[in-house]
Design an enzyme around this catalytic site. Structure first.
Site, PDB file in Angstrom:
ATOM      1  N   ASP A 359       0.838  -1.187   0.000  1.00  0.00           N
ATOM      2  CA  ASP A 359       0.000   0.000   0.000  1.00  0.00           C
ATOM      3  C   ASP A 359       0.882   1.249   0.000  1.00  0.00           C
ATOM      4  OD1 ASP A 359       0.965   0.013   2.638  1.00  0.00           O
ATOM      5  OD2 ASP A 359      -0.786  -1.068   3.381  1.00  0.00           O
ATOM      6  N   SER A 360       0.443   2.277   0.730  1.00  0.00           N
ATOM      7  CA  SER A 360       1.168   3.547   0.692  1.00  0.00           C
ATOM      8  C   SER A 360       2.583   3.445   1.267  1.00  0.00           C
ATOM      9  CB  SER A 360       0.382   4.611   1.459  1.00  0.00           C
ATOM     10  OG  SER A 360       0.084   4.153   2.766  1.00  0.00           O
ATOM     11  N   TRP A 361       2.788   2.559   2.216  1.00  0.00           N
ATOM     12  CA  TRP A 361       4.149   2.385   2.746  1.00  0.00           C
ATOM     13  C   TRP A 361       5.084   1.905   1.642  1.00  0.00           C
ATOM     14  CZ3 TRP A 361       5.893   1.117   8.237  1.00  0.00           C
ATOM     15  CH2 TRP A 361       5.122   1.834   9.181  1.00  0.00           C
ATOM     16  N   HIS A 553       3.097   9.097   7.383  1.00  0.00           N
ATOM     17  CA  HIS A 553       3.707   7.977   6.649  1.00  0.00           C
ATOM     18  C   HIS A 553       5.218   7.926   6.908  1.00  0.00           C
ATOM     19  CE1 HIS A 553      -0.124   7.673   4.587  1.00  0.00           C
ATOM     20  NE2 HIS A 553       0.278   6.494   4.147  1.00  0.00           N
TER      21      HIS A 553
END
Ligand code: ZN
Length: 577
Positions: A359-361, A553
């Site tokens: 995902d965004s990581w 994040h």
């Protein structure tokens, strides 16, 4: 009568076109053989390229004479043929190709396209594409609208056929009874990259060819092909030149398209500079020469980005897509050498391969920011760099090729805060172009990662369930998550075989079932005899993550720590590199 209305070329916003092409990845595009037809005097260096174009052919009375004049002058050109003429004179069309010319689409019977319905426009274009493909074996990528009349509606139809609209920078006026001298004089207005409009049928055009050739030669210009990526004239003979990628791309022949973050293209060239053909108004890129400091291109649009002033000799070039664009493909047309240089065969594939799924990581959402609030610094994209994520860093440290199959906000069964219900990461994982197309990516035989790192689950559990979501409670969500994850692992096993090490990663998310669920999944796979599945906990506190990227994040600082932890963990695995 060809009454032309002047119309400056406007580059259409790049939107998703229909998917037609075969899918290719890993070993992409070797440089094509040089065409035999000359582009000027042999051995003469070209300081730039111009696009000569001839419309309305082929016709028995004129095409042979025009081709003879072009061949004698050592010029290549783009012939914008009318479909009904190609059907009537297939041999003449093949003569054009044999003479080294490129073929574009100029509609079926030369109507005023903007006065037609979208269906009629589509028929004009598709019939012509079909007949040219049948006769020459190649499908045009360039379209010139009759009378240069165009509008947004027509351009949308062109895009659906994967066509780039080419108007003209210079109008020779050969359709308007210009003399050979006048036509040659207009050609003297051409600057590097420009395209000139001429026609297949006027006798004066044929007479002007030797004078045009002499003028170009004097000015160090050569006749080039027209890039479908940039719409500008470029060196012939290598499309998309000498680029290698391990990323997921859709092959359009002259170019490739892609949406997943972190797609990279690597090449080699000889000489003092290199051009990078791009058509992308959505993404940012990093360009690296000889492994040096990256230079960032912000939403370059339709362009050839030049790196010049290098010392002579052999260089490497690397292009990396920094940003996410699940709905909007970027397009890369290859590397082109600066005048006097040449593009060389791309570097060999690395023996090691790693795929990062997440995902965004994993995608690097906001990782270049040092502040969690990115509203004042341009938002997410300018602060993101997929080429500086733990995945990219780990792959570089291990000298591995890698893919980032990552999409911010996506979860295994539930997306961030329950968004986009009915879809999840698994909906898109198989696709070449994420949400920009439904075609499935077929892993080439050359793509068999020895390690797959999965980082999904944060979005499934990071927000409380909302009313109306399909899970009664968090326990039900966790059960669904585990079942889906096991199914996903079974699919990866089927795809990559029993030897691939699969690492299931998860950060600290106290008070959620993420850690327990991942550990259960690993135990279940292990108990079934699949010992090459393991779990890695990214312990936020022990690692010292600051989560100072956009919206909490991982920052670049964090990605380096994550890459360290991941690299150490992979070092403990019995990986069959
Ligand atoms: Zn025409």
């Amino acid at each position: 009568m060809h009454v032309l209305r002047w119309w400056r070329l406007r580059s259409a916003a790049f939107v998703a076109a229909a998917l037609v092409a075969a899918l290719v990845a890993a070993a992409l595009v070797a440089p094509r053989a040089r065409a035999s037809a000359g582009t000027g005097a042999p051995g003469r260096a070209c300081s730039g390229y111009v696009g000569l174009t001839f419309d309305d052919g082929p016709t028995p009375g004129n095409t042979p004479a025009l081709l003879a004049a072009l061949r004698t002058a050592g010029l290549r050109a783009t012939m914008f043929n009318v479909g009904q003429n190609v059907e009537a004179y297939p041999d003449l069309t093949r003569q054009q190709v044999r003479a080294g010319m490129w073929i574009g689409d100029h509609s079926w019977d030369h109507p005023h396209m903007t006065q037609l319905t979208a269906e009629q426009q589509d028929a004009q274009i598709s019939r012509t594409q079909d007949v040219i493909t049948r006769v020459t074996g190649a499908t045009p990528r360039l379209f010139r609208p009759p009378y240069l009349e165009t509008d947004e509606g027509l351009r949308a139809v062109e895009l659906r056929h994967g066509l780039t609209e080419i108007n003209a920078d210079v109008d020779s006026q050969d359709w308007n009874n210009a003399t050979a001298d006048q036509i040659a004089a207009k050609a003297r207005e051409l600057r590097s990259g420009d395209v000139i409009l001429m026609h297949d049928w006027p006798a004066n055009t044929v007479r002007a060819i030797p004078r045009i050739a002499a003028d170009l030669r004097e000015r160090g210009l050569c006749a080039g092909r027209i890039s479908p990526v940039t719409g500008r004239a470029v060196a012939p003979g290598h499309t998309p030149a000498g680029a290698r990628t391990a990323g997921r791309v859709e092959d359009l022949g002259d170019s490739v398209r892609y949406t997943w973050p972190g797609v990279t293209f690597e090449g080699r060239f000889q000489g003092t500079g290199v051009g990078i053909e791009l058509n992308d108004a959505a993404n940012d890129y990093d360009v690296q020469i000889d492994g040096g400091a990256p230079v960032t291109l912000r939403t370059p649009g339709r362009t050839t980005h030049w790196v010049t002033g290098l010392g002579g000799g052999v260089h490497t070039v690397r292009l990396a897509k920094r940003t996410e664009s699940p709905w909007t493909p970027g397009e890369f047309g290859g590397f082109v050498a600066a005048p006097g240089g040449r593009v060389l065969a791309p570097p060999a594939a690395r023996a090691r391969q790693i795929e990062f799924i997440g995902d965004s990581w994993t995608a690097g959402y906001g990782n270049m920011s040092t502040s969690r609030d990115c509203s004042a610094s341009g938002g997410i994209n300018p602060n993101s760099n997929a080429d500086q994520t733990f995945g990219a860093l780990t792959a570089r440290a291990l000298n591995a090729d890698h893919q980032l199959t990552a999409w911010s906000g996506m979860g295994m069964v539930r997306n961030y805060n329950g968004s986009s219900p009915g879809t999840d990461f698994r909906t898109y994982y198989d696709r070449t172009l994420q949400a920009a197309g439904t075609a499935a990516w077929q892993p080439p035989r050359t793509w068999r990662p020895q390690v797959v790192v999965v980082g999904l689950g944060i979005n499934d559990f990071s927000t409380p369930l909302n009313p109306g979501e399909p899970w009664a409670d968090t326990a039900a969500l966790a059960a669904d998550f585990r079942a889906a994850y096991l199914g996903f692992l079974a699919k990866l096993r089927l795809r990559y075989g029993p030897g691939t090490s699969i690492v299931l990663t998860y950060p600290t998310m106290s008070g959620t079932p993420l850690a327990d669920s991942v550990q259960q999944i690993v135990r279940e796979r292990n108990s079934q005899g699949d010992t090459r599945v393991s779990a890695l906990h990214y312990d936020n506190d022990a690692l010292g993550l600051d989560l100072l990227g956009c919206d909490w994040h991982p920052s670049l600082h964090d990605h380096r720590l994550l890459a360290g932890a991941l690299g150490r963990f992979i070092g403990t695995l019995p990986v069959r590199w």
